[in-house]
Scaffold this motif. Structure first.
Motif, PDB file in Angstrom:
ATOM      1  N   LYS A 134      49.583  38.829  79.222  1.00 57.40           N
ATOM      2  CA  LYS A 134      48.438  38.092  79.914  1.00 57.40           C
ATOM      3  C   LYS A 134      47.301  38.748  79.298  1.00 57.40           C
ATOM      4  O   LYS A 134      46.176  37.942  78.716  1.00 57.40           O
ATOM      5  N   MET A 135      47.083  40.039  79.018  1.00 60.05           N
ATOM      6  CA  MET A 135      45.940  40.734  78.660  1.00 60.05           C
ATOM      7  C   MET A 135      45.445  40.274  77.277  1.00 60.05           C
ATOM      8  O   MET A 135      44.309  39.906  76.834  1.00 60.05           O
ATOM      9  N   ASN A 136      46.431  40.047  76.380  1.00 61.18           N
ATOM     10  CA  ASN A 136      46.334  39.507  74.801  1.00 61.18           C
ATOM     11  C   ASN A 136      46.037  38.122  74.957  1.00 61.18           C
ATOM     12  O   ASN A 136      44.908  38.120  74.088  1.00 61.18           O
ATOM     13  N   THR A 137      46.346  37.429  75.682  1.00 62.59           N
ATOM     14  CA  THR A 137      45.967  35.986  75.757  1.00 62.59           C
ATOM     15  C   THR A 137      44.524  35.715  76.349  1.00 62.59           C
ATOM     16  O   THR A 137      43.749  35.072  75.842  1.00 62.59           O
ATOM     17  N   LEU A 138      44.215  36.531  77.265  1.00 64.86           N
ATOM     18  CA  LEU A 138      42.975  36.435  77.753  1.00 64.86           C
ATOM     19  C   LEU A 138      41.767  37.146  76.934  1.00 64.86           C
ATOM     20  O   LEU A 138      40.876  36.484  76.743  1.00 64.86           O
ATOM     21  N   LEU A 139      42.228  38.157  76.063  1.00 65.09           N
ATOM     22  CA  LEU A 139      41.428  38.650  75.033  1.00 65.09           C
ATOM     23  C   LEU A 139      41.161  37.879  73.880  1.00 65.09           C
ATOM     24  O   LEU A 139      40.074  37.533  73.494  1.00 65.09           O
ATOM     25  N   SER A 140      42.090  37.147  73.452  1.00 67.08           N
ATOM     26  CA  SER A 140      42.128  35.919  72.424  1.00 67.08           C
ATOM     27  C   SER A 140      41.305  34.851  72.979  1.00 67.08           C
ATOM     28  O   SER A 140      40.526  34.297  72.070  1.00 67.08           O
ATOM     29  N   LEU A 141      41.370  34.349  74.150  1.00 64.98           N
ATOM     30  CA  LEU A 141      40.464  33.140  74.770  1.00 64.98           C
ATOM     31  C   LEU A 141      39.104  33.931  74.567  1.00 64.98           C
ATOM     32  O   LEU A 141      38.113  33.119  74.248  1.00 64.98           O
ATOM     33  N   ALA A 142      38.955  35.094  75.095  1.00 66.35           N
ATOM     34  CA  ALA A 142      37.517  35.328  75.284  1.00 66.35           C
ATOM     35  C   ALA A 142      37.110  35.586  73.778  1.00 66.35           C
ATOM     36  O   ALA A 142      35.923  35.261  73.436  1.00 66.35           O
ATOM     37  N   ILE A 143      37.639  36.170  72.753  1.00 69.29           N
ATOM     38  CA  ILE A 143      37.067  36.186  71.450  1.00 69.29           C
ATOM     39  C   ILE A 143      36.761  35.006  70.893  1.00 69.29           C
ATOM     40  O   ILE A 143      35.936  34.629  70.247  1.00 69.29           O
ATOM     41  N   GLY A 144      37.658  33.762  71.166  1.00 71.33           N
ATOM     42  CA  GLY A 144      37.457  32.558  70.732  1.00 71.33           C
ATOM     43  C   GLY A 144      36.318  31.818  71.272  1.00 71.33           C
ATOM     44  O   GLY A 144      35.527  31.085  70.475  1.00 71.33           O
ATOM     45  N   ILE A 145      36.270  31.941  72.448  1.00 71.54           N
ATOM     46  CA  ILE A 145      34.957  31.449  73.255  1.00 71.54           C
ATOM     47  C   ILE A 145      33.672  32.233  72.547  1.00 71.54           C
ATOM     48  O   ILE A 145      32.663  31.502  72.187  1.00 71.54           O
ATOM     49  N   THR A 146      33.709  33.573  72.289  1.00 71.78           N
ATOM     50  CA  THR A 146      32.447  34.302  71.884  1.00 71.78           C
ATOM     51  C   THR A 146      32.165  33.629  70.400  1.00 71.78           C
ATOM     52  O   THR A 146      31.066  33.428  70.129  1.00 71.78           O
ATOM     53  N   LEU A 147      33.176  33.395  69.538  1.00 70.42           N
ATOM     54  CA  LEU A 147      33.148  33.128  68.114  1.00 70.42           C
ATOM     55  C   LEU A 147      32.276  31.792  68.165  1.00 70.42           C
ATOM     56  O   LEU A 147      31.585  31.405  67.489  1.00 70.42           O
ATOM     57  N   SER A 148      32.864  30.862  69.289  1.00 68.97           N
ATOM     58  CA  SER A 148      32.488  29.501  69.047  1.00 68.97           C
ATOM     59  C   SER A 148      31.105  29.150  69.735  1.00 68.97           C
ATOM     60  O   SER A 148      30.320  28.256  69.271  1.00 68.97           O
ATOM     61  N   THR A 149      30.658  30.217  70.488  1.00 70.55           N
ATOM     62  CA  THR A 149      29.450  30.062  71.074  1.00 70.55           C
ATOM     63  C   THR A 149      28.205  30.757  70.470  1.00 70.55           C
ATOM     64  O   THR A 149      27.153  30.966  70.921  1.00 70.55           O
ATOM     65  N   SER A 150      28.599  31.673  69.388  1.00 68.14           N
ATOM     66  CA  SER A 150      27.622  32.642  68.683  1.00 68.14           C
ATOM     67  C   SER A 150      26.775  31.732  67.852  1.00 68.14           C
ATOM     68  O   SER A 150      26.950  30.807  67.680  1.00 68.14           O
ATOM     69  N   SER A 151      25.558  32.116  67.884  1.00 67.26           N
ATOM     70  CA  SER A 151      24.480  31.748  67.269  1.00 67.26           C
ATOM     71  C   SER A 151      24.546  31.338  65.798  1.00 67.26           C
ATOM     72  O   SER A 151      25.341  31.967  65.133  1.00 67.26           O
ATOM     73  N   SER A 152      23.902  30.644  64.949  1.00 65.24           N
ATOM     74  CA  SER A 152      24.120  30.145  63.731  1.00 65.24           C
ATOM     75  C   SER A 152      23.442  31.415  63.013  1.00 65.24           C
ATOM     76  O   SER A 152      22.475  32.114  63.536  1.00 65.24           O
ATOM     77  N   ALA A 153      23.675  31.747  61.715  1.00 65.52           N
ATOM     78  CA  ALA A 153      23.299  32.800  61.044  1.00 65.52           C
ATOM     79  C   ALA A 153      21.849  32.319  60.662  1.00 65.52           C
ATOM     80  O   ALA A 153      21.453  31.307  60.270  1.00 65.52           O
ATOM     81  N   PHE A 154      21.249  33.588  60.139  1.00 66.47           N
ATOM     82  CA  PHE A 154      19.979  33.516  59.721  1.00 66.47           C
ATOM     83  C   PHE A 154      19.906  33.143  58.349  1.00 66.47           C
ATOM     84  O   PHE A 154      20.798  33.449  57.590  1.00 66.47           O
ATOM     85  N   GLU A 155      19.342  31.936  57.845  1.00 62.94           N
ATOM     86  CA  GLU A 155      19.544  31.439  56.800  1.00 62.94           C
ATOM     87  C   GLU A 155      18.272  31.177  55.881  1.00 62.94           C
ATOM     88  O   GLU A 155      17.200  30.550  56.472  1.00 62.94           O
ATOM     89  N   LEU A 156      18.133  31.307  54.711  1.00 64.56           N
ATOM     90  CA  LEU A 156      16.999  31.037  53.788  1.00 64.56           C
ATOM     91  C   LEU A 156      17.409  29.785  52.895  1.00 64.56           C
ATOM     92  O   LEU A 156      18.521  30.039  52.141  1.00 64.56           O
ATOM     93  N   THR A 157      16.539  28.767  53.013  1.00 64.56           N
ATOM     94  CA  THR A 157      16.657  27.655  51.840  1.00 64.56           C
ATOM     95  C   THR A 157      15.254  27.349  51.229  1.00 64.56           C
ATOM     96  O   THR A 157      14.280  27.866  51.566  1.00 64.56           O
ATOM     97  N   SER A 158      15.593  26.165  50.291  1.00 67.26           N
ATOM     98  CA  SER A 158      14.476  26.193  49.578  1.00 67.26           C
ATOM     99  C   SER A 158      14.678  24.685  48.919  1.00 67.26           C
ATOM    100  O   SER A 158      15.655  24.128  48.436  1.00 67.26           O
ATOM    101  N   THR A 159      13.441  23.906  48.877  1.00 67.91           N
ATOM    102  CA  THR A 159      13.398  22.598  48.364  1.00 67.91           C
ATOM    103  C   THR A 159      13.370  22.682  46.691  1.00 67.91           C
ATOM    104  O   THR A 159      13.439  21.537  46.043  1.00 67.91           O
TER     105      THR A 159
END
Length: 177
Positions: free
Chosen positions: A2-27
């Motif tokens: 159960k601990m592994n399942t909870l840990l996997s779920l927590a990691i998945g939630i953290t990854l899916s809600t993390s903010s976007s990466a700092f990005e540099l673009t140009s026209t």
């Protein structure tokens, strides 16, 4: 189990809600692609327009209070590369620089490039030297203002940025003659 399942779920939630990466673009420039002559230096045997490219950045790290922007050619045959543009104390509300931007108009400090002049100095690799990389970097800083003035060297600014930046985003374009 159960601990592994909870840990996997927590990691998945953290990854899916993390903010976007700092990005540099140009026209104006594209990652890995050759820049237009517009961004070539005017002098040293080069005949470009010597304009800096338009740059935009998104998703600065939390805690960002100002920015710095640099442009560097690690392929210059100097033993230490070539600094084309160095600016800092760019206000945190700034998220882009227009083509040909004078960073001082934003209240920022610009340093002397390796050409010996303040502000942007375009690409000007030696003829026949092959393709050079031009690394445009925006640095997210945790202070409103760096306690440096426009007389410091590129090395001092580079050391300062590398020692305190809380994030950086880079776009590398190329150029040859």
């Amino acid at each position: 189990m159960k601990m592994n399942t909870l840990l996997s779920l927590a990691i998945g939630i953290t990854l899916s809600t993390s903010s976007s990466a700092f990005e540099l673009t140009s026209t104006d420039i594209t990652e890995g692609q050759k820049m237009a002559k517009t961004f070539e230096f005017s002098g040293f045997g080069c005949e470009g327009d010597n304009l800096s490219p338009q740059l935009s950045w998104d998703n600065a790290p939390e805690g960002t209070k100002s920015f710095a922007v640099t442009a560097y050619d690690p392929d210059a045959p100097t033993g230490s590369g070539w600094w084309h543009w160095l600016g800092f104390n760019i206000p945190v509300e700034t998220s882009s620089l227009k083509r040909g931007q004078d960073m001082a108009r934003l209240g920022a400090v610009e340093l002397t490039s390796d050409y010996g002049s303040i502000g942007f100095g375009g690409a000007c690799p030696p003829k026949g030297h092959g393709m050079h990389r031009y690394q445009f970097t925006v640095w997210a800083l945790p202070v409103d203002k760096l306690e440096l003035d426009n007389s410091v060297s590129a090395a001092i600014l580079g050391y300062t940025l590398n020692s305190m930046a809380i994030g950086k985003a880079q776009l590398t374009a190329t150029y040859n003659r």
